[in-house]
Design a protein around this motif. Sequence first.
Motif, PDB file in Angstrom:
ATOM      1  N   LYS A   1       1.063  -1.181   0.102  1.00 56.12           N
ATOM      2  CA  LYS A   1       0.020  -0.007  -0.180  1.00 56.12           C
ATOM      3  C   LYS A   1       0.798   1.218   0.008  1.00 56.12           C
ATOM      4  CE  LYS A   1      -3.876  -2.231   2.514  1.00 56.12           C
ATOM      5  NZ  LYS A   1      -4.597  -2.175   3.711  1.00 56.12           N
ATOM      6  N   TRP A   2       0.551   2.198  -0.732  1.00 61.72           N
ATOM      7  CA  TRP A   2       1.117   3.394  -1.009  1.00 61.72           C
ATOM      8  C   TRP A   2       0.688   4.362   0.456  1.00 61.72           C
ATOM      9  CZ3 TRP A   2       4.443   5.183  -4.337  1.00 61.72           C
ATOM     10  CH2 TRP A   2       4.741   4.582  -5.707  1.00 61.72           C
ATOM     11  N   ILE A   3       1.788   5.054   1.104  1.00 59.88           N
ATOM     12  CA  ILE A   3       1.619   5.672   2.348  1.00 59.88           C
ATOM     13  C   ILE A   3       2.112   7.126   1.925  1.00 59.88           C
ATOM     14  CG2 ILE A   3       2.171   6.087   4.536  1.00 59.88           C
ATOM     15  CD1 ILE A   3       0.659   3.393   4.040  1.00 59.88           C
ATOM     16  N   LEU A   4       1.303   8.317   2.125  1.00 61.70           N
ATOM     17  CA  LEU A   4       1.490   9.528   2.076  1.00 61.70           C
ATOM     18  C   LEU A   4       1.853  10.178   3.283  1.00 61.70           C
ATOM     19  CD1 LEU A   4       1.963  11.872  -0.039  1.00 61.70           C
ATOM     20  CD2 LEU A   4      -0.647  12.259   0.471  1.00 61.70           C
ATOM     21  N   ASN A   5       3.149  10.379   3.508  1.00 64.98           N
ATOM     22  CA  ASN A   5       3.763  11.055   4.915  1.00 64.98           C
ATOM     23  C   ASN A   5       3.425  12.445   5.072  1.00 64.98           C
ATOM     24  OD1 ASN A   5       4.547   8.424   5.786  1.00 64.98           O
ATOM     25  ND2 ASN A   5       6.389   8.859   4.556  1.00 64.98           N
ATOM     26  N   TYR A   6       3.414  13.118   3.882  1.00 59.07           N
ATOM     27  CA  TYR A   6       3.409  14.470   4.095  1.00 59.07           C
ATOM     28  C   TYR A   6       2.276  15.247   3.007  1.00 59.07           C
ATOM     29  CZ  TYR A   6       4.350  19.516   3.794  1.00 59.07           C
ATOM     30  OH  TYR A   6       4.513  20.936   3.626  1.00 59.07           O
ATOM     31  N   GLU A   7       1.529  15.994   3.492  1.00 59.70           N
ATOM     32  CA  GLU A   7       0.558  16.705   2.313  1.00 59.70           C
ATOM     33  C   GLU A   7       0.535  18.110   2.461  1.00 59.70           C
ATOM     34  OE1 GLU A   7      -3.942  16.521   0.429  1.00 59.70           O
ATOM     35  OE2 GLU A   7      -3.174  14.707   1.850  1.00 59.70           O
TER      36      GLU A   7
ATOM     37  N   LYS B   1      -1.106  16.586 -12.498  1.00 60.41           N
ATOM     38  CA  LYS B   1      -1.836  15.354 -12.827  1.00 60.41           C
ATOM     39  C   LYS B   1      -0.952  14.313 -11.931  1.00 60.41           C
ATOM     40  CE  LYS B   1      -1.381  11.873 -16.595  1.00 60.41           C
ATOM     41  NZ  LYS B   1      -0.898  10.739 -15.500  1.00 60.41           N
ATOM     42  N   ARG B   2       0.295  14.445 -11.775  1.00 60.33           N
ATOM     43  CA  ARG B   2       1.230  13.462 -10.854  1.00 60.33           C
ATOM     44  C   ARG B   2       0.777  13.309  -9.529  1.00 60.33           C
ATOM     45  NH1 ARG B   2       7.375  12.729 -13.115  1.00 60.33           N
ATOM     46  NH2 ARG B   2       6.921  12.626 -15.417  1.00 60.33           N
ATOM     47  N   TRP B   3       0.544  14.760  -9.174  1.00 64.38           N
ATOM     48  CA  TRP B   3       0.088  14.859  -7.760  1.00 64.38           C
ATOM     49  C   TRP B   3      -1.304  13.955  -7.463  1.00 64.38           C
ATOM     50  CZ3 TRP B   3       1.447  15.330  -2.844  1.00 64.38           C
ATOM     51  CH2 TRP B   3       0.775  15.798  -1.920  1.00 64.38           C
ATOM     52  N   GLU B   4      -2.265  14.257  -8.510  1.00 60.93           N
ATOM     53  CA  GLU B   4      -3.485  13.431  -8.322  1.00 60.93           C
ATOM     54  C   GLU B   4      -3.668  12.047  -8.470  1.00 60.93           C
ATOM     55  OE1 GLU B   4      -6.451  14.904  -7.735  1.00 60.93           O
ATOM     56  OE2 GLU B   4      -5.374  16.813  -7.294  1.00 60.93           O
ATOM     57  N   ASP B   5      -2.651  11.551  -9.279  1.00 65.88           N
ATOM     58  CA  ASP B   5      -2.321  10.090  -9.246  1.00 65.88           C
ATOM     59  C   ASP B   5      -1.669   9.729  -7.760  1.00 65.88           C
ATOM     60  OD1 ASP B   5      -2.901  10.150 -12.044  1.00 65.88           O
ATOM     61  OD2 ASP B   5      -0.887  10.190 -12.674  1.00 65.88           O
ATOM     62  N   LEU B   6      -0.852  10.259  -7.186  1.00 68.24           N
ATOM     63  CA  LEU B   6      -0.288   9.817  -5.961  1.00 68.24           C
ATOM     64  C   LEU B   6      -1.564  10.064  -4.883  1.00 68.24           C
ATOM     65  CD1 LEU B   6       2.139   9.292  -4.341  1.00 68.24           C
ATOM     66  CD2 LEU B   6       2.528  11.659  -4.079  1.00 68.24           C
ATOM     67  N   LEU B   7      -2.347  11.169  -4.896  1.00 69.39           N
ATOM     68  CA  LEU B   7      -3.451  10.987  -4.120  1.00 69.39           C
ATOM     69  C   LEU B   7      -4.200   9.792  -4.102  1.00 69.39           C
ATOM     70  CD1 LEU B   7      -4.210  14.755  -3.857  1.00 69.39           C
ATOM     71  CD2 LEU B   7      -3.145  13.481  -2.210  1.00 69.39           C
TER      72      LEU B   7
ATOM     73  N   LEU C   1      -3.469   6.710  -5.534  1.00 64.85           N
ATOM     74  CA  LEU C   1      -2.849   5.685  -4.737  1.00 64.85           C
ATOM     75  C   LEU C   1      -2.827   5.570  -3.230  1.00 64.85           C
ATOM     76  CD1 LEU C   1       0.286   5.665  -7.225  1.00 64.85           C
ATOM     77  CD2 LEU C   1      -1.745   4.189  -7.242  1.00 64.85           C
ATOM     78  N   THR C   2      -2.797   6.640  -2.778  1.00 66.22           N
ATOM     79  CA  THR C   2      -2.793   6.766  -1.271  1.00 66.22           C
ATOM     80  C   THR C   2      -4.133   6.646  -0.597  1.00 66.22           C
ATOM     81  OG1 THR C   2      -2.695   9.059  -1.157  1.00 66.22           O
ATOM     82  CG2 THR C   2      -0.546   7.903  -1.214  1.00 66.22           C
ATOM     83  N   ALA C   3      -5.290   6.622  -1.402  1.00 66.25           N
ATOM     84  CA  ALA C   3      -6.515   6.799  -0.835  1.00 66.25           C
ATOM     85  C   ALA C   3      -7.112   5.610  -0.255  1.00 66.25           C
ATOM     86  CB  ALA C   3      -7.410   7.610  -1.877  1.00 66.25           C
ATOM     87  N   LYS C   4      -6.455   4.493  -0.493  1.00 71.78           N
ATOM     88  CA  LYS C   4      -7.172   3.197  -0.432  1.00 71.78           C
ATOM     89  C   LYS C   4      -6.441   2.745   1.131  1.00 71.78           C
ATOM     90  CE  LYS C   4      -7.894   1.949  -5.091  1.00 71.78           C
ATOM     91  NZ  LYS C   4      -8.034   1.155  -5.982  1.00 71.78           N
TER      92      LYS C   4
END
Length: 64
Positions: free
Chosen positions: A5-11, A53-59, A61-64
């Motif tokens: 799972k992708w984890i976003l540590n900082y937004e 676009k890349r930011w939205e793709d990352l968001l 991936l980390t939403a699940k």
Amino acid sequence: MIEGKWILNYEPKKKLPIEDFLRAQGRFKHLFKHLFKPGNEHLIEQFQAEVDKRWEDLLYLTAK
């Protein structure tokens, strides 16, 4: 990525425009000599669209 799972540590609270990022670095100075001649403004818009676009793709991936 943890256990698949992708984890976003900082937004960031406020996203800066790509132009601010590029201008702050001397290594991109040559871009601004040519970018703001008539007809070249679209380049910054293309760069910003790719970053967004890349930011939205990352968001996504980390939403699940």
